[in-house]
Structures are given as structure tokens and as C-alpha cells.
Design a protein around this motif. Structure first.
Motif, mmCIF file in Angstrom:
data_model
loop_
_atom_site.group_PDB
_atom_site.id
_atom_site.type_symbol
_atom_site.label_atom_id
_atom_site.label_comp_id
_atom_site.label_asym_id
_atom_site.label_seq_id
_atom_site.Cartn_x
_atom_site.Cartn_y
_atom_site.Cartn_z
ATOM 1 N N THR A 122 49.354 58.705 40.742
ATOM 2 C CA THR A 122 50.705 58.643 40.178
ATOM 3 C C THR A 122 50.658 57.868 38.881
ATOM 4 O OG1 THR A 122 51.249 56.587 41.303
ATOM 5 C CG2 THR A 122 51.688 58.630 42.507
ATOM 6 N N GLN A 123 51.695 58.000 38.085
ATOM 7 C CA GLN A 123 51.809 57.266 36.830
ATOM 8 C C GLN A 123 52.729 56.054 36.992
ATOM 9 O OE1 GLN A 123 50.191 57.803 34.057
ATOM 10 N NE2 GLN A 123 49.087 59.567 34.847
ATOM 11 N N SER A 124 52.898 55.605 38.223
ATOM 12 C CA SER A 124 53.772 54.468 38.469
ATOM 13 C C SER A 124 53.112 53.174 38.012
ATOM 14 C CB SER A 124 54.099 54.374 39.970
ATOM 15 O OG SER A 124 52.902 54.223 40.708
ATOM 16 N N TYR A 125 53.899 52.155 37.918
ATOM 17 C CA TYR A 125 53.415 50.870 37.437
ATOM 18 C C TYR A 125 52.516 50.231 38.481
ATOM 19 C CZ TYR A 125 53.518 45.989 36.014
ATOM 20 O OH TYR A 125 53.168 44.720 35.645
ATOM 21 N N GLU A 126 51.248 50.051 38.154
ATOM 22 C CA GLU A 126 50.285 49.431 39.052
ATOM 23 C C GLU A 126 49.652 48.266 38.308
ATOM 24 O OE1 GLU A 126 47.694 52.098 41.199
ATOM 25 O OE2 GLU A 126 48.956 53.772 40.610
ATOM 26 N N PRO A 127 50.026 47.041 38.615
ATOM 27 C CA PRO A 127 49.554 45.879 37.854
ATOM 28 C C PRO A 127 48.030 45.760 37.792
ATOM 29 C CG PRO A 127 51.367 45.274 39.299
ATOM 30 C CD PRO A 127 50.983 46.661 39.676
ATOM 31 N N ASP A 128 47.343 46.074 38.908
ATOM 32 C CA ASP A 128 45.884 45.943 38.911
ATOM 33 C C ASP A 128 45.246 46.835 37.855
ATOM 34 O OD1 ASP A 128 46.041 44.112 40.884
ATOM 35 O OD2 ASP A 128 45.510 45.471 42.517
ATOM 36 N N TYR A 129 45.710 48.072 37.771
ATOM 37 C CA TYR A 129 45.152 49.003 36.787
ATOM 38 C C TYR A 129 45.499 48.567 35.364
ATOM 39 C CZ TYR A 129 43.983 52.251 40.521
ATOM 40 O OH TYR A 129 43.450 52.836 41.623
ATOM 41 N N VAL A 130 46.694 48.070 35.178
ATOM 42 C CA VAL A 130 47.132 47.687 33.828
ATOM 43 C C VAL A 130 46.283 46.535 33.292
ATOM 44 C CG1 VAL A 130 49.025 46.691 32.496
ATOM 45 C CG2 VAL A 130 49.481 48.517 34.123
ATOM 46 N N ILE A 131 46.085 45.496 34.092
ATOM 47 C CA ILE A 131 45.337 44.342 33.585
ATOM 48 C C ILE A 131 43.846 44.651 33.476
ATOM 49 C CG2 ILE A 131 44.849 43.219 35.804
ATOM 50 C CD1 ILE A 131 45.656 40.561 34.338
ATOM 51 N N MET A 132 43.332 45.527 34.355
ATOM 52 C CA MET A 132 41.928 45.925 34.213
ATOM 53 C C MET A 132 41.717 46.775 32.961
ATOM 54 S SD MET A 132 40.594 46.740 38.072
ATOM 55 C CE MET A 132 40.488 45.451 39.309
ATOM 56 N N ALA A 133 42.686 47.617 32.653
ATOM 57 C CA ALA A 133 42.598 48.403 31.421
ATOM 58 C C ALA A 133 42.625 47.500 30.197
ATOM 59 C CB ALA A 133 43.744 49.412 31.365
#
Length: 693
Positions: free
Chosen positions: A95-106
Motif C-alpha cells: 500500500t502507499q499508506s504512511y509507514e514510518p519505518d519505511y519513511v525513515i529508512m528511505a
């Protein structure tokens, strides 16, 4: 029996279940920590590279070469793998939902680009890396695309997403710096940058038209030459060795591109170095020049010390600091403490590495040269800051030493090698291991002393004498005897000829002869002891090059001669059990009757020169002690200089990253004194002129 079988099956099933649970648990933990471990490992490797990168310039030890080699290869690989793992995680999102783990790892992807840009102190591990800059360009462009992909897939307009932009700019700058430096230091580009402007010379057609016109008018014409003094460049008075090295470095850089030098460079350099008072001062200029060349070929110094490089460094540091300040301000409650801590480590690590690079930059010869040309309050501020950094970090060994090379030479003694081989008699395994360790790991280093009448002084004085003689070959020039003794003059002339034909044979013959003469001496004056030390040092050094780095010497069959000579020496040592050290071995060899030439008995199947060396040593015993060791030391300085002149420029450049070589310093000093094949324009200052009568 059935009960036992069932019990065994149940036990095995339980074991397999536990193993399955354990492996699944390990896989789950690794998947969770995979990216975190990789990015922190990438940061650690950058620290290793920037701290040790400049130290290899003056530490010739194997441990630093291996450690840096592993770190250099692993750094790019770890950063590349980390970007691949990040892209895989982003691609696995459903999904394109907000996922904090993916955002900060990116958000970590731009930091990996900064790591791929590499530290300032080691852009290339070796010269071959510079030649591969097109491949590196493609790889880094691909990694940049992957980083952009990771950021785009995690883009949800959060504050952390926007913080990735300045770090992305810093990463692009770092990658651009690395590619530019690698390309600039590559052989073709570096050579092209050194090429002089095309010079058609005097207009021949116009000159002949004038000749024909004057001849038609009835004049008697003769053609003579005049000296064009307008083309002669004269150097100024320099305040110190740093400015001297900077001036001559610009003129002699073409040597490292295998190009010729102008007659102006030859006359200026030769006259300048002829006036040098001591060899120590002359070698100091050479050391600084080679330090400049090391920085240009293997670090980012050439770019950093330009205005463009300074701007790039300021922008990248500003981006990193602003990102850290912004990350401290924003709300971080959505992210785990672990990911927040990793991010802080990456930000602080990037800033510390940038500041460390600036501190190393401030203590370099480049900065010292720039400061000496400025007369502004900013210069005083930089000097005070540099002194403060040196006092703070120098005591704890965090900063590299202010050394330009190892100031030592490798040593390898044939007789010591043969004595070692005897101690492993009867054990093939131990003997094989010892030979391999000695071949690839054995290093005996001796410092190049700076005493009065020391090695550098001896080399400099002998080369100055050789530079005053011209119009003969390099070998004859190096062994030219200026005294009145015709016998000695003929001796050195024959030695120069034999050296050109069989240089490796000459090295081994004189190496053994030097040992035989050394162990036959009793008590000597201090002057003779200095000559013995110089002779032994150069003797062992050239054999070290013959065994360890034969590519730096003139081509020949040195390896075959060395192993055959060792085989004959070991045979004699093993036949006499009482021989336990080099001195006893030399005493035995010295007493061997050599009335009949060895070639008459042994033929030419074996290339051993053991007893040929005994003949040389016995012939030297007819000389007075002082005269004998003066001749031996002159021979070794001559052979060292000849080897330096015959070694290709790229082999000299290759050794700059491995502690440096005395051979390279002698090569550049010879070029400054005009003893080199790279001067092929001898009359460029002469111009033809018509004389009428």
C-alpha cells in the motif's frame, strides 16, 4: 525395539521443529535489523578509510595495506547492498499508506550516496582505480537512480521526506567529486592536461624566402645562430623548501605522464640544485614534490584546494548541518527510538567526517602554501585553529603525522636467507611456509639516517658530479671517474658496461662481495663505518627490490640468478654444519680458492654468481680500507641511480601509496639535475639568423 525407534523419531522431529523455529526467528530478526546494521557498517568503513587513508603514505607495513584494501572494496559493496535492500523493501510495500519505518529508512538512502562518494584521503586505492573511472561513473549513476527510486516510493510529504533533499544534494556533490578526481587522475586525461601547446617552431618557409631574396640581391649570406634569451625562465628566490617544491612541481609534473621537459626546466632546475648546500635540503624538496603528486593521483586534494572544490565542500557541509538541526527540531514521535538513534549516528558521523577532513586539509602542505601567500586576518585565524586542532587531536594519534613518506628502505640479505633455509632442513612443510611468508610477508625496514656524511649526502654529492658531465650515456655518466687514476677510470667504465648488459648479475655479485668485505673487517674509523653502513644499506635495498619488486629494476633474469645463487650457497652451508650465522658463512666463502674461473668449471647451466662475487671481494682486498669502501659505496650509489633512471614512471607512482621508495626520490632528484632521458630539447634557445656581407 519399536519403542526405541519411535522414541528416536519423536526426538528427531522435536529437534527439527526447534531448528525450524530458531531459523525462522533468526530470519525475522535479521530482516528487521538488516538495513540498520548495513548502514552503520557503511559509516564505520568510511571512518576507517578517512583515518587510515593518509597514513599509508608513510606506513609501509602490510597490515595497513590489507586493512585498507578490505575496507576500500567493502565500503562500496556495503553501500550498494544497502541501497538494494532498501529498494527491495520499498518494492515489497503493498500500500502507499504512511509507514514510518519505511519513511525513515528511505531517509538513509542519501547518506549511502555520501558514503559512495568516498573520503578525501583515499579516492583511489591504486592507480588502476583511476583508469576504471567510466565503470565507476556508470555504477554511481545507477546507485543514484536507486536512491531516487527509494525516496520516490516512500514519499508521503512528511518532514523527514523533505529533509532528504539537502542530504541528496550532498550525496550528489560527493559522487561528482569522486568521478571528477578519478577521471582527472586517469592516465590519458592526466597526460593530455600536461601536453604543451603545439609549437611549429621558427617559420622555415619565411626564413628561406628572405634567404632567397637577399641572395638574389647579390649579398653573400651565411647562416648562424643566436641565443634567444627571452625564452629562458629564471626562478626567483624562494623563502623555504615548500615554495621551491611548488615551483618545480609544476614544471616536473610531465614526468609522471612520461612526457619530455623543456630546456628551460633543465637549466633552471640543474643550476638550482647544483647550488644546494646539503643533500638533506635537496631531498626535502623532492619529498614535498612527491607528496603533491601522491595527493593528485590518489586523493581529492587537486579538487579540494581549488575554488570549485571549496564551494562544493561548503555546500555539502551546510546541507548536512542544516539537516541535523532540522531533524532535532521536528517531531520524531512517529519513529522508533532505534531508527531515530541510527539517523542521529548517520548525521553526526557525516558532520564529524567532514570536519575531520577539513582538519586534515588545514595541516597539509597545500594549505601551508596557500597561507604563506595570503596577508589577511583570516590566515592568522586559520593558523591558530590548525595549531589548536593539532594539539588536541595529535596527542591521541587521531590525526595523521606530518610525514611525506616512510623514510625507510626495505632490506633483504641473501646470506641471511640461506642461513634461515638451513634451519628448516628436514621439514618440507616448514620450509615451504617459511619461503612463502618470507616472500610475501617478510619486511625488514631500515631508516634512512640524516646524519652528516650520511646516505642522502653521499647520493647528492655523487649525482652532482655526474650531472656536470654530458654527452654520454646515463650509466657512463653515473660511473664517470674524474680523478687522474687511469686504472680506476677504466674499472668504472667496464663496470658501467657490464651493468647495462646484466644489471641483476651485477647487483648479486656486488651484494655478496660487500658482505664478504664487511665481515672481514676488524676495527675502522668513523668515516669508514659510515661508508660500510651506506654500502650495506643500499646493497640489501637493491636485493630487496630484486626479490620483492623486480618490476622496478631493468628487465633480466634476476629471479633465476637469485634462486640459483641461493641454492649453491645453501649447499655449501649444509655441507659445513659448524656454519651458524652470516659471518661464519662469509669467512668460509672468502677462503675458497678462485684461481680457476667458476664458468670454466660450472659452465652456463647454473646462473649462480656466488664465486664470481668471491673474486670481486678478493680483488678489493688489495685496496686500502678507506679507498676500498669509498669504491664500494660509489658503486652502490651508481647502481641505485641507474636503477632509478630505468624504472618506469608508473611504477614509481604506484609505490607512493605504499610508504614511498628511496628509488623514486633518487629518480626525481636525477631529473632535477638533468640526468634523465626526458630532456630531448637541448638547443631550444638557439635561433637561426642571416648574416650579410
Amino acid at each position: 525395539m519399536l519403542i526405541i525407534v519411535l522414541s528416536t523419531l519423536i526426538f528427531q522431529h522435536q529437534q527439527m521443529t526447534l531448528i525450524g523455529i530458531s531459523s525462522e526467528r533468526i530470519e525475522t530478526i535479521w530482516n528487521r535489523w538488516e538495513v540498520r546494521v548495513l548502514v552503520l557498517l557503511s559509516l564505520f568503513l568510511q571512518i576507517v578509510l578517512i583515518v587510515l587513508g593518509k597514513r599509508r603514505k608513510y606506513i609501509p607495513k602490510n597490515w595497513i595495506r590489507i586493512f585498507l584494501w578490505v575496507a576500500y572494496l567493502s565500503a562500496d559493496w556495503i553501500a550498494t547492498v544497502s541501497l538494494g535492500v532498501l529498494s527491495r523493501k520499498e518494492g515489497a510495500k503493498k500500500t502507499q499508506s504512511y509507514e514510518p519505518d519505511y519513511v525513515i529508512m528511505a531517509f538513509w538512502a542519501p547518506f549511502l550516496l555520501v558514503h559512495l562518494g568516498g573520503p578525501d584521503t583515499i579516492t583511489a586505492y591504486s592507480l588502476e582505480d583511476n583508469e576504471l573511472w567510466p565503470r565507476r561513473l556508470v555504477e554511481l549513476v545507477v546507485q543514484l537512480i536507486v536512491a531516487l527510486y527509494v525516496l520516490s516510493r516512500s514519499w508521503v510529504y512528511t518532514k523527514v521526506n523533505f529533509l532528504a533533499i539537502p542530504m541528496l544534494i550532498a550525496g550528489i556533490i560527493k559522487i561528482g567529486e569522486r568521478i571528477w578526481v578519478l577521471r582527472t587522475a586517469s592516465n590519458d586525461v592526466f597526460r593530455d592536461s600536461m601536453l604543451p601547446r603545439p609549437d611549429p617552431g621558427p617559420n622555415y618557409a619565411k626564413f628561406m624566402d628572405g634567404y632567397d631574396a637577399k641572395k638574389a640581391e647579390g649579398f653573400k649570406i651565411s647562416v648562424g645562430t643566436i641565443i634567444d634569451t627571452s625564452t629562458v625562465v629564471r626562478h626567483d628566490n624562494f623563502p623555504d623548501a615548500l615554495h621551491e617544491a611548488s615551483y618545480f612541481f609544476r614544471a616536473f609534473k610531465p614526468l609522471f605522464a612520461d612526457l619530455i621537459l623543456s630546456f628551460q626546466d633543465r637549466e633552471n632546475s640543474r643550476s638550482f640544485f647544483q647550488q644546494k648546500e646539503t643533500g638533506e635540503k635537496a631531498f626535502e624538496v623532492i619529498e614535498i614534490e612527491l607528496g603533491f603528486m601522491y595527493d593528485l593521483l590518489l586523493t581529492k586534494a587537486g579538487l579540494i584546494h581549488s575554488w570549485l572544490g571549496s564551494i562544493c565542500r561548503f555546500v555539502s557541509l551546510l546541507c548536512t548541518i542544516s539537516t541535523l538541526i532540522a531533524f532535532l527540531i521536528i517531531d520524531r514521535n512517529d519513529y522508533s527510538n532505534i531508527d531515530t538513534s541510527v539517523t542521529f549516528l548517520l548525521l553526526f558521523g557525516a558532520i564529524v567526517l567532514e570536519n575531520y577532513a577539513v582538519i586534515v586539509l588545514l595541516s597539509s602542505d597545500w594549505t601551508e602554501l596557500w597561507r604563506s601567500k595570503q596577508k589577511k586576518p583570516l590566515v592568522d585565524l586559520i593558523s591558530k585553529a590548525n595549531s589548536c586542532f593539532q594539539s588536541c587531536f595529535g596527542s591521541c594519534k587521531l590525526l595523521p603525522l606530518n610525514k611525506r613518506w616512510s623514510e625507510s628502505v626495505g632490506q633483504y640479505n641473501l646470506m641471511s636467507h640461506c642461513i634461515k633455509c638451513k634451519s628448516f632442513k628436514g621439514s618440507r612443510t616448514k620450509k615451504y611456509i617459511d619461503e612463502k611468508l618470507e616472500k610475501y610477508w617478510y619486511r625488514n625496514l631500515e631508516p634512512v639516517h640524516d646524519e652528516d656524511e650520511g646516505l642522502k649526502e653521499k647520493i647528492f654529492v655523487q649525482l652532482k658530479v655526474a650531472s656536470s658531465i654530458s654527452d654520454i650515456s646515463v650509466s657512463e655518466q653515473l660511473f664517470a671517474y674524474t680523478g687522474n687514476d687511469d686504472v680506476t677510470k677504466e674499472y668504472f667504465r667496464n663496470l658501467a658496461g657490464s651493468m647495462e648488459e646484466n644489471f641483476d648479475e651485477t647487483i648479486l655479485r656486488w651484494h655478496i662481495a660487500t658482505d664478504l668485505c664487511h665481515y672481514s673487517e676488524k676495527g675502522n674509523s668513523q668515516n669508514v663505518k659510515n661508508l660500510i653502513r651506506i654500502s650495506k644499506l643500499l646493497s640489501n635495498y637493491l636485493v630487496f627490490l630484486l626479490v620483492m619488486h623486480p618490476y622496478m629494476l631493468p628487465s633480466g633474469i634476476g629471479q633465476i640468478r637469485f634462486q640459483d645463487t641461493c641454492a649453491e650457497a645453501i649447499e655449501i652451508i649444509e655441507e659445513r654444519e659448524y656454519i651458524s650465522d652470516e659471518k661464519k658463512a662469509c669467512e668460509v666463502l672468502f677462503k675458497v680458492n678462485t684461481e680457476i674461473p667458476p664458468s670454466q668449471i660450472k659452465g652456463d647451466r647454473s646462473k649462480s654468481v656466488l664465486f664470481d662475487a668471491c673474486i670481486v671481494a678478493q680483488s678489493l682486498q688489495f685496496l686500502e680500507t678507506q679507498q676500498k669502501w669509498e669504491r664500494i659505496s660509489e658503486v652502490w650509489v651508481g647502481m641505485l641511480s641507474y636503477a632509478a633512471s630505468q624504472c618506469s614512471w608508473n611504477y614509481h607512482a604506484r609505490r607512493l601509496s605504499q610508504g614511498g621508495e628511496l628509488l623514486t626520490h633518487v629518480w626525481l632528484l636525477m631529473a632535477h639535475l638533468g640526468i634523465t632521458k626526458h630532456f630531448q630539447i637541448s638547443r631550444g634557445h638557439e635561433r637561426a639568423k642571416l648574416f650579410l656581407s
